[in-house]
Scaffold this motif. Structure first.
Motif, PDB file in Angstrom:
ATOM      1  N   LYS A   3       0.898  -7.188  -3.628  1.00  0.00           N
ATOM      2  CA  LYS A   3       0.236  -7.391  -4.923  1.00  0.00           C
ATOM      3  C   LYS A   3      -0.450  -6.107  -5.378  1.00  0.00           C
ATOM      4  CE  LYS A   3      -3.416 -10.036  -7.157  1.00  0.00           C
ATOM      5  NZ  LYS A   3      -4.437 -11.068  -7.006  1.00  0.00           N
ATOM      6  N   GLN A   7       0.439  -4.000  -8.697  1.00  0.00           N
ATOM      7  CA  GLN A   7      -0.577  -3.693  -9.712  1.00  0.00           C
ATOM      8  C   GLN A   7      -0.597  -2.205 -10.044  1.00  0.00           C
ATOM      9  OE1 GLN A   7      -3.829  -5.707  -7.633  1.00  0.00           O
ATOM     10  NE2 GLN A   7      -4.147  -6.947  -9.470  1.00  0.00           N
ATOM     11  N   TRP A   8      -0.527  -1.353  -9.047  1.00  0.00           N
ATOM     12  CA  TRP A   8      -0.539   0.087  -9.305  1.00  0.00           C
ATOM     13  C   TRP A   8       0.714   0.539 -10.048  1.00  0.00           C
ATOM     14  CZ3 TRP A   8      -4.506   2.993  -9.801  1.00  0.00           C
ATOM     15  CH2 TRP A   8      -5.669   2.699  -9.111  1.00  0.00           C
ATOM     16  N   ARG A  11       0.221  -0.612 -13.617  1.00  0.00           N
ATOM     17  CA  ARG A  11      -0.803   0.222 -14.258  1.00  0.00           C
ATOM     18  C   ARG A  11      -0.212   1.549 -14.704  1.00  0.00           C
ATOM     19  NH1 ARG A  11      -4.598  -1.063  -9.492  1.00  0.00           N
ATOM     20  NH2 ARG A  11      -5.958  -2.671 -10.354  1.00  0.00           N
ATOM     21  N   PRO A  63      -9.616  -0.057 -11.070  1.00  0.00           N
ATOM     22  CA  PRO A  63      -9.361  -1.423 -10.597  1.00  0.00           C
ATOM     23  C   PRO A  63     -10.364  -2.465 -11.096  1.00  0.00           C
ATOM     24  CG  PRO A  63      -8.955   0.116  -8.831  1.00  0.00           C
ATOM     25  CD  PRO A  63      -9.547   0.910  -9.975  1.00  0.00           C
ATOM     26  N   THR A  66      -9.354  -3.206 -14.836  1.00  0.00           N
ATOM     27  CA  THR A  66      -7.934  -3.373 -15.185  1.00  0.00           C
ATOM     28  C   THR A  66      -7.729  -4.559 -16.120  1.00  0.00           C
ATOM     29  OG1 THR A  66      -7.168  -2.318 -13.167  1.00  0.00           O
ATOM     30  CG2 THR A  66      -5.620  -3.786 -14.266  1.00  0.00           C
ATOM     31  N   TRP A  67      -8.405  -5.661 -15.849  1.00  0.00           N
ATOM     32  CA  TRP A  67      -8.237  -6.863 -16.685  1.00  0.00           C
ATOM     33  C   TRP A  67      -8.638  -6.589 -18.127  1.00  0.00           C
ATOM     34  CZ3 TRP A  67     -12.250  -9.096 -19.303  1.00  0.00           C
ATOM     35  CH2 TRP A  67     -13.531  -8.699 -18.935  1.00  0.00           C
ATOM     36  N   SER A 109       3.848  -5.470 -19.173  1.00  0.00           N
ATOM     37  CA  SER A 109       3.072  -4.932 -18.046  1.00  0.00           C
ATOM     38  C   SER A 109       1.622  -5.392 -18.119  1.00  0.00           C
ATOM     39  CB  SER A 109       3.117  -3.401 -18.044  1.00  0.00           C
ATOM     40  OG  SER A 109       4.423  -2.949 -17.807  1.00  0.00           O
ATOM     41  N   LEU A 113      -0.443  -7.693 -15.537  1.00  0.00           N
ATOM     42  CA  LEU A 113      -1.704  -7.231 -14.949  1.00  0.00           C
ATOM     43  C   LEU A 113      -2.835  -8.225 -15.190  1.00  0.00           C
ATOM     44  CD1 LEU A 113      -1.499  -3.435 -15.778  1.00  0.00           C
ATOM     45  CD2 LEU A 113      -1.664  -4.433 -13.485  1.00  0.00           C
ATOM     46  N   LEU A 116      -2.313 -11.081 -12.814  1.00  0.00           N
ATOM     47  CA  LEU A 116      -2.659 -10.713 -11.441  1.00  0.00           C
ATOM     48  C   LEU A 116      -4.168 -10.559 -11.243  1.00  0.00           C
ATOM     49  CD1 LEU A 116       0.230  -8.178 -10.768  1.00  0.00           C
ATOM     50  CD2 LEU A 116      -0.035 -10.461  -9.764  1.00  0.00           C
ATOM     51  N   ASP A 117      -4.888 -10.264 -12.317  1.00  0.00           N
ATOM     52  CA  ASP A 117      -6.353 -10.100 -12.277  1.00  0.00           C
ATOM     53  C   ASP A 117      -7.072 -11.282 -12.915  1.00  0.00           C
ATOM     54  OD1 ASP A 117      -7.168  -7.943 -10.840  1.00  0.00           O
ATOM     55  OD2 ASP A 117      -7.510  -6.622 -12.542  1.00  0.00           O
TER      56      ASP A 117
END
Length: 132
Positions: A3, A7-8, A11, A63, A66-67, A109, A113, A116-117
């Protein structure tokens, strides 16, 4: 671990595309001026969207934020996609739809993201009781 790697990758994919467009917006490239003139918001829309995309890029690589960057990216790319669909057309100055495609890919993307967040996002909204 998978995960975090995903995410990276997401990003940096979004940030590379967003940062690449900044040169054209801030240098007053002919295609950028054409786009924002057609939309009737040149030069303020061009410069403003460039600033928004720079902020989104910074938020995406941190990080903790990111959201928030993903939300901003969704908003900015939604505007770009809607502009293509309703005013500019998919193809702009014979680009074969490249700008439209890049906007869709960045939107996807950012949506991934944000998903995932989602825990951080929902915690900020005080909806953490809905997070599984």
């Amino acid at each position: 671990m998978k995960k975090v790697i995903l995410q990276w990758v997401l990003r940096f994919f979004a940030v590379i595309i967003l940062m690449q467009t900044l040169y054209f917006k801030f240098s007053g490239a002919e295609e950028s001026i054409y786009i924002f003139s057609t939309l009737g918001i040149e030069p303020y829309g061009r410069i403003g969207s460039g600033i928004a995309e720079a902020i989104v890029s910074i938020l995406l690589v941190i990080p903790r934020t990111t959201w928030l960057g993903a939300l901003g990216g969704i908003a900015v790319m939604s505007g770009a996609i809607l502009s293509h669909l309703f005013v500019l057309g998919i193809t702009v100055q014979n680009d074969g739809g490249l700008l439209f495609l890049l906007a869709v890919l960045v939107l996807l993307s950012c949506l991934a993201l944000l998903y995932l967040d989602k825990e951080k996002f929902l915690n900020v909204l005080k909806l953490n009781k809905y997070v599984n």
